[in-house]
Design a protein around this motif. Structure first.
Motif, mmCIF file in Angstrom:
data_model
loop_
_atom_site.group_PDB
_atom_site.id
_atom_site.type_symbol
_atom_site.label_atom_id
_atom_site.label_comp_id
_atom_site.label_asym_id
_atom_site.label_seq_id
_atom_site.Cartn_x
_atom_site.Cartn_y
_atom_site.Cartn_z
ATOM 1 N N ALA A 162 33.908 121.547 -76.420
ATOM 2 C CA ALA A 162 33.688 121.909 -75.010
ATOM 3 C C ALA A 162 32.472 122.825 -74.895
ATOM 4 N N ALA A 163 32.323 123.754 -75.841
ATOM 5 C CA ALA A 163 31.179 124.680 -75.807
ATOM 6 C C ALA A 163 29.874 123.925 -76.061
ATOM 7 N N VAL A 164 29.935 122.936 -76.960
ATOM 8 C CA VAL A 164 28.745 122.127 -77.256
ATOM 9 C C VAL A 164 28.394 121.266 -76.041
ATOM 10 N N ASP A 165 29.399 120.599 -75.469
ATOM 11 C CA ASP A 165 29.155 119.715 -74.325
ATOM 12 C C ASP A 165 28.614 120.481 -73.124
ATOM 13 N N ALA A 166 29.035 121.754 -73.012
ATOM 14 C CA ALA A 166 28.562 122.565 -71.881
ATOM 15 C C ALA A 166 27.154 123.110 -72.143
ATOM 16 N N GLY A 167 26.615 122.842 -73.347
ATOM 17 C CA GLY A 167 25.245 123.265 -73.653
ATOM 18 C C GLY A 167 25.123 124.711 -74.093
ATOM 19 N N TYR A 168 26.264 125.351 -74.444
ATOM 20 C CA TYR A 168 26.182 126.745 -74.894
ATOM 21 C C TYR A 168 25.482 126.829 -76.253
ATOM 22 N N VAL A 169 25.723 125.834 -77.112
ATOM 23 C CA VAL A 169 25.167 125.832 -78.480
ATOM 24 C C VAL A 169 24.796 124.400 -78.878
ATOM 25 N N PRO A 170 23.901 124.246 -79.882
ATOM 26 C CA PRO A 170 23.542 122.891 -80.331
ATOM 27 C C PRO A 170 24.715 122.200 -81.031
ATOM 28 N N ASN A 171 24.680 120.861 -81.057
ATOM 29 C CA ASN A 171 25.873 120.138 -81.536
ATOM 30 C C ASN A 171 26.113 120.232 -83.039
ATOM 31 N N GLU A 172 25.107 120.713 -83.817
ATOM 32 C CA GLU A 172 25.397 120.848 -85.257
ATOM 33 C C GLU A 172 26.378 121.991 -85.527
ATOM 34 N N LEU A 173 26.713 122.763 -84.479
ATOM 35 C CA LEU A 173 27.683 123.848 -84.669
ATOM 36 C C LEU A 173 29.119 123.392 -84.377
ATOM 37 N N GLN A 174 29.279 122.150 -83.949
ATOM 38 C CA GLN A 174 30.633 121.707 -83.558
ATOM 39 C C GLN A 174 31.577 121.576 -84.750
ATOM 40 N N VAL A 175 32.757 122.161 -84.566
ATOM 41 C CA VAL A 175 33.807 122.103 -85.592
ATOM 42 C C VAL A 175 34.908 121.185 -85.069
ATOM 43 N N GLY A 176 35.395 120.289 -85.906
ATOM 44 C CA GLY A 176 36.516 119.450 -85.480
ATOM 45 C C GLY A 176 36.363 118.002 -85.882
ATOM 46 N N GLN A 177 37.211 117.190 -85.308
ATOM 47 C CA GLN A 177 37.306 115.768 -85.669
ATOM 48 C C GLN A 177 35.954 115.062 -85.607
ATOM 49 N N THR A 178 35.192 115.333 -84.545
ATOM 50 C CA THR A 178 33.891 114.672 -84.406
ATOM 51 C C THR A 178 32.756 115.649 -84.714
ATOM 52 N N GLY A 179 33.103 116.777 -85.323
ATOM 53 C CA GLY A 179 32.095 117.743 -85.750
ATOM 54 C C GLY A 179 32.228 117.979 -87.232
ATOM 55 N N SER B 188 29.111 130.784 -71.242
ATOM 56 C CA SER B 188 27.715 130.382 -71.035
ATOM 57 C C SER B 188 26.924 130.555 -72.335
ATOM 58 N N LYS B 189 25.730 129.961 -72.312
ATOM 59 C CA LYS B 189 24.821 130.078 -73.451
ATOM 60 C C LYS B 189 24.470 131.556 -73.699
ATOM 61 N N GLU B 190 24.210 132.279 -72.623
ATOM 62 C CA GLU B 190 23.833 133.697 -72.742
ATOM 63 C C GLU B 190 24.989 134.499 -73.337
ATOM 64 N N ASN B 191 26.206 134.203 -72.837
ATOM 65 C CA ASN B 191 27.380 134.942 -73.339
ATOM 66 C C ASN B 191 27.624 134.703 -74.832
ATOM 67 N N PHE B 192 27.095 133.585 -75.349
ATOM 68 C CA PHE B 192 27.347 133.268 -76.758
ATOM 69 C C PHE B 192 26.745 134.327 -77.693
ATOM 70 N N ASP B 193 25.843 135.161 -77.146
ATOM 71 C CA ASP B 193 25.270 136.249 -77.956
ATOM 72 C C ASP B 193 26.357 137.133 -78.548
ATOM 73 N N ILE B 194 27.456 137.262 -77.821
ATOM 74 C CA ILE B 194 28.552 138.109 -78.296
ATOM 75 C C ILE B 194 29.170 137.517 -79.582
ATOM 76 N N ILE B 195 29.149 136.181 -79.674
ATOM 77 C CA ILE B 195 29.674 135.494 -80.872
ATOM 78 C C ILE B 195 28.683 135.686 -82.034
ATOM 79 N N TYR B 196 27.373 135.463 -81.748
ATOM 80 C CA TYR B 196 26.351 135.627 -82.796
ATOM 81 C C TYR B 196 26.370 137.065 -83.346
#
Ligand SMILES: Cc1cc2nc3c(=O)[nH]c(=O)nc-3n(C[C@H](O)[C@H](O)[C@H](O)COP(=O)(O)OP(=O)(O)OC[C@H]3O[C@@H](n4cnc5c(N)ncnc54)[C@H](O)[C@@H]3O)c2cc1C
Length: 313
Positions: A233-250, A210-218
């Motif tokens: 998947a984390a971006v699509d689920a709305g946990y973080v904004p899409n500028e954080l996406q890593v990968g082929q389309t990030g 979840s977005k709230e759980n992402f605090d553990i990553i920050y």
């Protein structure tokens, strides 16, 4: 002999290190000369910085108000005009270069070589395709100008302190289009290191939950001075904004340390970290594909392991 024009990427008066990475690729061609072209409304500090990049012969500047923002429609005709006396035009394969160079190639009537990862000769390059599953040899006809974007994660930045290029202001006499205008630039603000250029990155995936759980990553990222990334998947689920996406389309990144937390290791994610140094994976599924490429793997619950790791640090 080859003469290479490298297009400088910059924002808010600061030269992006992607420019020095594109210069490294230019050096690999072993050309007669490498010139950097700066298009801006105020060029002075940019030119001073670009002149320090090792391997650059001349810094050419075009200072005009229409160049205040990186609008490909405005910049491309000017670059195409300057390119006439060059054998190659290189730009970083960032959003800036991917937007700009296809227009330059079209105006010059040539095809573009995209995402160069190695140089095999003045007209021979390799580039990844199918999310990095295949590496393709690309050859450009010898009589043709080479227009290429350079995959920045595959090239180290040329030293940005040892160069001593000359700086020349030039006029480019070309009509600019009136159909495109700058409205505004919206970008996320963060005090953390920039994801694209950070030496350490901690990314979270769907497993974070979840977005709230992402605090553990920050929190963990802040502890080790890292930038934060995420899977799609984390971006699509709305946990973080899409500028954080890593990968082929990030973002395609090459940090010295990459920590993947609750990320399964899909090929589209892995293609974004192909050039990373040490990869650490934390996943509760010991069979997750991320462990096939991880240098260090921790099998277990991220909510238990991350605080333990933080404590140990
Ligand atoms: C054209 C295309 C482009 C794509 N581009 C990208 C891209 O740029 N970037 C990208 O990332 N993906 C991209 N994808 C999506 C990609 O295929 C995957 O769906 C995505 O990467 C999966 O994200 P994930 O690993 O976070 O999620 P999942 O695959 O669902 O994995 C979650 C992982 O978390 C683990 N986990 C769950 N709970 C815990 C826990 N408590 N502790 C520890 N581990 C736990 C699970 O074991 C699992 O391995 C793209 C797909 C397509 C088709």
């Amino acid at each position: 002999m080859s003469k290479i024009l490298v297009i400088a990427e910059h924002l808010d008066g600061k030269l992006n290190s992607s420019t020095a990475r594109a210069v490294s690729a230019a050096k690999a061609v072993a050309p007669e000369a490498i010139d950097v072209l700066i298009l801006a409304d105020r060029v002075e500090t940019l030119a001073v910085d670009a002149a320090k990049i090792d391997g650059v012969n001349r810094v050419l500047t075009v200072e005009r108000s229409e160049n205040a923002h990186a609008l490909a429609a405005m910049l491309a005709p000017q670059i195409a005009k300057v390119a006439a006396s060059y054998s190659h035009v290189f730009a970083p394969s960032t959003t800036f270069g991917k937007d700009l160079l296809p227009r330059v190639a079209a105006l010059l009537g040539v095809g573009q070589v995209s995402d160069v990862i190695t140089v095999a000769g003045p007209h021979a390059f390799t580039r990844p395709m199918y999310a990095g599953n295949a590496i393709v040899d690309v050859e450009v006809p010898a009589e043709q100008i080479v227009v290429a974007t350079i995959r920045t994660a595959s090239w180290p930045a040329a030293s940005m302190s040892s160069g001593s290029a000359t700086v020349e202001s030039i006029q480019v006499d070309v009509a600019l289009p009136t159909h495109t205008r700058f409205v505004e630039l919206k970008q996320g603000k963060s005090d953390r290191p920039d994801l694209q250029s950070a030496s350490r990155v901690v990314s979270g995936g769907r497993g974070v939950g979840s977005k709230e759980n992402f605090d553990i990553i920050y929190k963990f990222a802040d502890k080790i001075g890292a930038a934060v990334g995420a899977s799609r998947a984390a971006v699509d689920a709305g946990y973080v904004p899409n500028e954080l996406q890593v990968g082929q389309t990030g973002k395609i990144i090459a940090p010295e340390l990459y920590v993947a937390v609750g990320i399964s290791g899909a090929i589209q994610h892995l293609t974004g970290i192909k050039d990373a140094g040490t990869i650490v994976a934390i996943n509760k599924d010991g069979e997750a594909p991320i462990f096939e490429i991880a240098d260090i793997g921790l099998v277990g619950d991220l909510f238990k392991l991350l605080p333990e790791l933080e404590q140990a640090l």
